[in-house]
Design a protein around this motif. Structure first.
Motif, PDB file in Angstrom:
ATOM      1  N   VAL A 163       5.065  11.062 -17.940  1.00 62.83           N
ATOM      2  CA  VAL A 163       5.286  10.010 -18.931  1.00 62.83           C
ATOM      3  C   VAL A 163       6.371   9.053 -18.420  1.00 62.83           C
ATOM      4  CG1 VAL A 163       6.004   9.488 -21.296  1.00 62.83           C
ATOM      5  CG2 VAL A 163       4.652  11.542 -20.816  1.00 62.83           C
ATOM      6  N   ALA A 194       0.598   2.209 -20.007  1.00 64.24           N
ATOM      7  CA  ALA A 194       1.693   3.147 -20.249  1.00 64.24           C
ATOM      8  C   ALA A 194       3.045   2.460 -20.136  1.00 64.24           C
ATOM      9  CB  ALA A 194       1.604   4.308 -19.256  1.00 64.24           C
ATOM     10  N   ASP A 211      13.542   4.809 -22.397  1.00 65.97           N
ATOM     11  CA  ASP A 211      12.976   5.481 -23.563  1.00 65.97           C
ATOM     12  C   ASP A 211      14.117   5.993 -24.453  1.00 65.97           C
ATOM     13  OD1 ASP A 211      11.863   7.649 -25.232  1.00 65.97           O
ATOM     14  OD2 ASP A 211      10.057   7.381 -24.033  1.00 65.97           O
ATOM     15  N   LEU A 217       9.447   8.527 -14.146  1.00 62.15           N
ATOM     16  CA  LEU A 217       8.521   9.402 -14.863  1.00 62.15           C
ATOM     17  C   LEU A 217       9.125  10.795 -15.036  1.00 62.15           C
ATOM     18  CD1 LEU A 217       6.793   7.204 -13.169  1.00 62.15           C
ATOM     19  CD2 LEU A 217       4.861   8.676 -13.711  1.00 62.15           C
ATOM     20  N   ARG A 250       9.433   6.986 -18.580  1.00 62.64           N
ATOM     21  CA  ARG A 250      10.610   7.038 -19.447  1.00 62.64           C
ATOM     22  C   ARG A 250      11.595   5.891 -19.196  1.00 62.64           C
ATOM     23  NH1 ARG A 250       9.306  10.142 -23.701  1.00 62.64           N
ATOM     24  NH2 ARG A 250       8.504  12.206 -23.075  1.00 62.64           N
TER      25      ARG A 250
END
Length: 330
Positions: free
Chosen positions: A71, A24, A94, A66, A73
């Motif tokens: 997720v 990830a 991100d 996260l 970021r």
């Protein structure tokens, strides 16, 4: 164990990276690269090196941000040799989370973590060293330059990515007597590491490579030992020079051409002026061509004191991209 530094951005949940985060984590970097188009970015194999690092453990040298769905970021990471005079900072945000202040918060974390790491290393040092953080950017990324300038960083060095098309006539350089060029066999890795450390001991920004970091370089998935060579003094058996090559097939797919990349090129001081670097590069071009590459490439410090830039341009290399090293004393 020293606690990790805080990140001043409460909209994301922050914690150190773990081994299980690597896929990830790499996906975050790939998403950012898809939007920003850097020449090179870290992949899973590169992140795995950080996971295995004993000098820069994940628990205190990395941070992930996260979102509410778990997720990743944003991330930050510092790296420092125990006796080094600087730390290197890395990170990205991100694209969907940019322009919200995440980058500023990460930069604060990098600086805080650098101060902590220098304080830890100072415990066994004969004299304290002022903490210094170095961050690299590509010239095309003006938003990163703006952030660093506003935080008090200054450009201390420029580097050129250089390409040499292989569809043009290739040079042939013959070594003088007592010197032979051959493929770098695995049993020579340690000799070449020692030669590299001696060759670059007074080069700007260079620090000695230990066995762990050297092993990662020569065993990286993109390393091409069949395209890597050494020049040996036949009388003493000394490694006089070396050329370590790599090829990244993913990069070839993105850029539209196959690139034989010279990761490291060096000639020991006592052997300079004998055409060894030229012979290594000429040989590399021929090997790259046989392997189906389109260009030979490398990166060079624009102020290299050995005259490397003139050497490369004289052999047909041309600058295609520029990157910068930014420093701040904390």
């Amino acid at each position: 164990m020293t606690q990790q530094s805080p990140v001043d951005f409460p909209q994301l949940q922050w914690r150190p990276a773990a081994v299980s985060d690597v896929p990830a984590w790499a996906a975050l970097i790939a998403r950012t690269a898809a939007a920003e188009h850097p020449v090179w970015y870290e992949r899973e194999a590169d992140l795995q090196q950080h996971v295995e690092s004993r000098k820069n453990p994940l628990a205190t040298h990395t941070v992930l941000g996260l979102d509410g769905g778990g997720v990743i970021r944003a991330y930050g990471r510092i790296s420092k040799n125990p006796n080094g005079d600087k730390a290197h900072g890395f990170g990205c945000v991100d694209p969907a989370w940019q322009r919200r202040g995440v980058g500023t918060a990460l930069l604060g974390w990098l600086e805080h973590s650098t101060r902590r790491r220098f304080a830890e290393d100072a415990a066994g040092a004969p004299a304290p060293v002022l903490p210094r953080l170095r961050i690299g950017t590509e010239q095309q990324h003006a938003h990163q330059a703006k952030l660093l300038e506003s935080a008090g960083y200054t450009v201390v060095r420029y580097f050129n990515e250089m390409h040499r098309p292989l569809d043009q006539p290739l040079p042939t350089k013959v070594l003088g007597g007592g010197l032979v060029l051959d493929v770098m066999a695995a049993e020579m890795h340690e000799q070449v590491r020692i030669a590299h450390n001696e060759t670059f001991r007074d080069h700007w920004g260079s620090e000695p490579r230990d066995q762990d970091s050297w092993s990662f370089t020569v065993k990286h998935p993109h390393a091409r030992p069949d395209l890597s060579t050494v020049v040996i003094d036949t009388e003493s058996g000394t490694v006089a020079g070396y050329q370590l090559a790599s090829h990244d097939p993913d990069l070839a797919a993105r850029r539209g051409f196959r690139e034989g990349y010279t990761e490291l090129l060096g000639v020991r001081r006592e052997y300079r002026g004998r055409g060894i670097a030229q012979a290594l590069l000429a040989d590399a071009m021929h090997r790259f061509t046989v392997a189906g590459m389109d260009v030979a490439s490398l990166d060079v410090d624009s102020e290299n004191p050995t005259g490397a830039l003139a050497l490369y341009t004289g052999m047909g290399y041309r600058a295609v991209n520029t990157s910068m090293a930014w420093d701040k004393t904390l």
